[in-house]
Design a protein around this motif. Sequence first.
Motif, PDB file in Angstrom:
ATOM      1  N   UNK A   1       0.837  -1.198   0.000  1.00  0.00           N
ATOM      2  CA  UNK A   1       0.000   0.000   0.000  1.00  0.00           C
ATOM      3  C   UNK A   1       0.876   1.255   0.000  1.00  0.00           C
ATOM      4  N   UNK A   2       1.914   1.251   0.792  1.00  0.00           N
ATOM      5  CA  UNK A   2       2.797   2.408   0.883  1.00  0.00           C
ATOM      6  C   UNK A   2       3.458   2.701  -0.456  1.00  0.00           C
ATOM      7  N   UNK A   3       3.916   1.655  -1.143  1.00  0.00           N
ATOM      8  CA  UNK A   3       4.582   1.862  -2.429  1.00  0.00           C
ATOM      9  C   UNK A   3       3.613   2.359  -3.502  1.00  0.00           C
ATOM     10  N   UNK A   4       2.407   1.794  -3.538  1.00  0.00           N
ATOM     11  CA  UNK A   4       1.420   2.240  -4.524  1.00  0.00           C
ATOM     12  C   UNK A   4       1.028   3.693  -4.255  1.00  0.00           C
ATOM     13  N   UNK A   5       0.860   4.030  -2.987  1.00  0.00           N
ATOM     14  CA  UNK A   5       0.481   5.397  -2.625  1.00  0.00           C
ATOM     15  C   UNK A   5       1.570   6.392  -2.997  1.00  0.00           C
TER      16      UNK A   5
ATOM     17  N   UNK B   1      -3.578   7.157 -18.732  1.00  0.00           N
ATOM     18  CA  UNK B   1      -2.291   6.566 -18.375  1.00  0.00           C
ATOM     19  C   UNK B   1      -2.116   5.247 -19.118  1.00  0.00           C
ATOM     20  N   UNK B   2      -0.873   4.941 -19.422  1.00  0.00           N
ATOM     21  CA  UNK B   2      -0.514   3.638 -19.991  1.00  0.00           C
ATOM     22  C   UNK B   2      -0.491   2.649 -18.832  1.00  0.00           C
ATOM     23  N   UNK B   3      -1.523   1.827 -18.737  1.00  0.00           N
ATOM     24  CA  UNK B   3      -1.653   0.987 -17.552  1.00  0.00           C
ATOM     25  C   UNK B   3      -0.623  -0.136 -17.524  1.00  0.00           C
ATOM     26  N   UNK B   4      -0.152  -0.591 -18.692  1.00  0.00           N
ATOM     27  CA  UNK B   4       0.889  -1.614 -18.669  1.00  0.00           C
ATOM     28  C   UNK B   4       2.191  -1.042 -18.120  1.00  0.00           C
ATOM     29  N   UNK B   5       2.568   0.149 -18.587  1.00  0.00           N
ATOM     30  CA  UNK B   5       3.771   0.797 -18.053  1.00  0.00           C
ATOM     31  C   UNK B   5       3.613   1.043 -16.549  1.00  0.00           C
ATOM     32  N   UNK B   6       2.440   1.488 -16.154  1.00  0.00           N
ATOM     33  CA  UNK B   6       2.181   1.736 -14.734  1.00  0.00           C
ATOM     34  C   UNK B   6       2.331   0.470 -13.910  1.00  0.00           C
ATOM     35  N   UNK B   7       1.724  -0.624 -14.383  1.00  0.00           N
ATOM     36  CA  UNK B   7       1.770  -1.864 -13.607  1.00  0.00           C
ATOM     37  C   UNK B   7       3.170  -2.462 -13.583  1.00  0.00           C
ATOM     38  N   UNK B   8       3.940  -2.263 -14.641  1.00  0.00           N
ATOM     39  CA  UNK B   8       5.334  -2.723 -14.614  1.00  0.00           C
ATOM     40  C   UNK B   8       6.101  -2.013 -13.497  1.00  0.00           C
ATOM     41  N   UNK B   9       5.914  -0.702 -13.385  1.00  0.00           N
ATOM     42  CA  UNK B   9       6.619   0.063 -12.364  1.00  0.00           C
ATOM     43  C   UNK B   9       6.111  -0.271 -10.966  1.00  0.00           C
ATOM     44  N   UNK B  10       4.788  -0.345 -10.807  1.00  0.00           N
ATOM     45  CA  UNK B  10       4.220  -0.647  -9.497  1.00  0.00           C
ATOM     46  C   UNK B  10       4.613  -2.054  -9.047  1.00  0.00           C
ATOM     47  N   UNK B  11       4.625  -2.991  -9.968  1.00  0.00           N
ATOM     48  CA  UNK B  11       4.957  -4.372  -9.610  1.00  0.00           C
ATOM     49  C   UNK B  11       6.391  -4.492  -9.112  1.00  0.00           C
ATOM     50  N   UNK B  12       7.326  -3.871  -9.809  1.00  0.00           N
ATOM     51  CA  UNK B  12       8.721  -3.989  -9.371  1.00  0.00           C
ATOM     52  C   UNK B  12       8.960  -3.204  -8.081  1.00  0.00           C
TER      53      UNK B  12
ATOM     54  N   UNK C   1      -2.767  -4.295  -4.579  1.00  0.00           N
ATOM     55  CA  UNK C   1      -2.617  -3.208  -5.554  1.00  0.00           C
ATOM     56  C   UNK C   1      -3.988  -2.781  -6.078  1.00  0.00           C
ATOM     57  N   UNK C   2      -4.834  -3.747  -6.447  1.00  0.00           N
ATOM     58  CA  UNK C   2      -6.157  -3.409  -6.974  1.00  0.00           C
ATOM     59  C   UNK C   2      -7.002  -2.687  -5.926  1.00  0.00           C
ATOM     60  N   UNK C   3      -6.959  -3.185  -4.684  1.00  0.00           N
ATOM     61  CA  UNK C   3      -7.738  -2.542  -3.622  1.00  0.00           C
ATOM     62  C   UNK C   3      -7.290  -1.102  -3.409  1.00  0.00           C
ATOM     63  N   UNK C   4      -5.990  -0.849  -3.479  1.00  0.00           N
ATOM     64  CA  UNK C   4      -5.480   0.504  -3.288  1.00  0.00           C
ATOM     65  C   UNK C   4      -5.929   1.422  -4.424  1.00  0.00           C
ATOM     66  N   UNK C   5      -5.909   0.913  -5.643  1.00  0.00           N
ATOM     67  CA  UNK C   5      -6.402   1.707  -6.772  1.00  0.00           C
ATOM     68  C   UNK C   5      -7.898   1.972  -6.649  1.00  0.00           C
ATOM     69  N   UNK C   6      -8.656   0.960  -6.269  1.00  0.00           N
ATOM     70  CA  UNK C   6     -10.107   1.126  -6.141  1.00  0.00           C
ATOM     71  C   UNK C   6     -10.440   2.186  -5.103  1.00  0.00           C
ATOM     72  N   UNK C   7      -9.681   2.237  -4.022  1.00  0.00           N
ATOM     73  CA  UNK C   7      -9.929   3.227  -2.978  1.00  0.00           C
ATOM     74  C   UNK C   7      -9.628   4.652  -3.452  1.00  0.00           C
ATOM     75  N   UNK C   8      -8.702   4.793  -4.371  1.00  0.00           N
ATOM     76  CA  UNK C   8      -8.260   6.134  -4.800  1.00  0.00           C
ATOM     77  C   UNK C   8      -8.954   6.618  -6.074  1.00  0.00           C
ATOM     78  N   UNK C   9      -9.314   5.678  -6.981  1.00  0.00           N
ATOM     79  CA  UNK C   9      -9.722   6.091  -8.315  1.00  0.00           C
ATOM     80  C   UNK C   9     -10.966   5.342  -8.806  1.00  0.00           C
ATOM     81  N   UNK C  10     -11.618   5.948  -9.765  1.00  0.00           N
ATOM     82  CA  UNK C  10     -12.515   5.251 -10.681  1.00  0.00           C
ATOM     83  C   UNK C  10     -11.852   5.344 -12.051  1.00  0.00           C
ATOM     84  N   UNK C  11     -12.177   4.442 -12.960  1.00  0.00           N
ATOM     85  CA  UNK C  11     -11.520   4.486 -14.267  1.00  0.00           C
ATOM     86  C   UNK C  11     -12.359   3.793 -15.339  1.00  0.00           C
TER      87      UNK C  11
END
Length: 550
Positions: free
Chosen positions: A167-171, A192-203, A509-519
């Motif tokens: 959660x801290x890293x995603x935030x 946003x390019x979600x694949x690029x985003x998820x590559x960065x968030x995952x690592x 990661x999904x829960x953190x995104x859901x709490x912050x955003x709609x898309x």
Amino acid sequence: MSDRLVAAWQASPLASLSHWQLVAVAAVVFPAIAVLLNVIDQLLLPKKPSLPPHVFHLFPWIGSAVVYGMDPYHFFESCREKYGDVYTFTLLGRNMTVALGPKGSNLIFNGRITEVSAEDAYTHLTTPVFGKDVVYDVPNAVLMEQKKFVKAGLSVDNFRIYVGQIVDEVTKFATQDEAFVELQNGSTEGSVDIFKTMCEVTILTASRTLQGQEVRDSLDKTFADLYHDLDGGFIPLNFAIPNLPIPSNFRRDKAQKAMSDFYMQIIEQRRKSQVGSKDGRHDMIEALMDQSYKNGRKLGDREIAHIMIALLMAGQHTSSATGSWAMLRLASRPEIIERLYAEQKEVYDDGAGGLRELDYDIQKNSVPLLDAVVRETLRLHPPIHSIMRKVKTDIAVPASLASPQSHTSAASLAANKKTDAGYVIPKDYYVMAAPGVSQTDPKIWKDPASFNPDRWMGKGELEPEEQGETVDYGWGAISSGANSPYLPFGAGRHRCIGEQFAYLQLGTILATFVRRYSWKLATRFPDPDYNSMIVLPKAPNNRIILKERS
């Protein structure tokens, strides 16, 4: 006789051609002859009746590589219509016998180690990237011990700590990345390019949790370049022709040594500090530093370094791909995003209109819709479309699997006489499982192409835990149920050991995104891209439009 040949040559039209013209003629004639002989061999020469049917192809050695590489699932299904669930095709000089359906998966995943070998199938591709003496560069018994060592680091106690770290890293990413900063006024939408985003968030999340703080602190351009060069070793060409002297392989080998030395420095520094596990570290390096083999030998530091590289590379590819597909699937169904948000508010209500922090036990047991979203994403988008083993001794295929199936066309049923006995897959062939075929089979799933997480809610079409008995190969009891039509993490002794961490990481990661955003989707839903070893969303349709919640 020689004079006659010389005279014949001088009288032929070819005698008047220049050297380069002769080369051009040969470049056309010889391949044409090879194709003709290949066709004659397939259509006219007798074949052993015990062999599986062979997919017709024009070009020798190349075989069906092009059509298979363009769209593996279309290839699997079209061949299935002609030949049934078991057939062989030529792939860059190798005979690949495909076994489809749950029974086919069981044949391959639960094959005896005397019959099939993952090590022989993959070592020339993975060892130059991961390094020596780990994973597929060791005998199967040693690999099972190494998986046991890894499992020691995948403890519930560690998982409880990882949730907050993820959660801290995603935030932090969401508040620092340029594309996301623009969304922070609550009224602005951004693409946003979600694949690029998820590559960065995952690592970022994997390095903070499994890899250790030293790795997380080193995620700069130098590390990114090393990762990129090392990743360049995972190309299909290296599967067909290992260790080619090409620039990408030179970069791969240089990066592998640098990455290995990088981990060695971390391990050496930790050993010098003599803190051990009491230091409070909960990463995989710390777990591996205290492991010993059954014969009493300590797990070597270089082995630890190479296991860490393997975890980094394998986990990064699969999780970033699955995370991207999950975000895109949800973008195609925004109403499910709002249901996920409602679920979060229900289970994490702090009594004052806010949300409590994410919690491991709640995430694991009390967010069924979120869990269903991850499962449904993995059903539609298993990261790996083809899983291979090399055949060590002849394998007898049961008659029930070898016989043409109900989905086989009437014409091919008449042509295929192998209905009363099984096939034999010869030694040195390769066998290939494709669980993704069963995961979208209309005979198993209702409306299989649709993204419907509700199919997993309650007593749905398939209960994933009901997969038969469990077996322990040395690293803990796992399901032996390779007969299941849902196997996104494989089955048997080579089932992915990171399965539980993947669910934890993706769910958090999904829960953190859901709490912050709609898309929602920025364009149409993307097609799959099969150009890499992992199935990715094809650009440019991998963009989503995000809006921060009030």
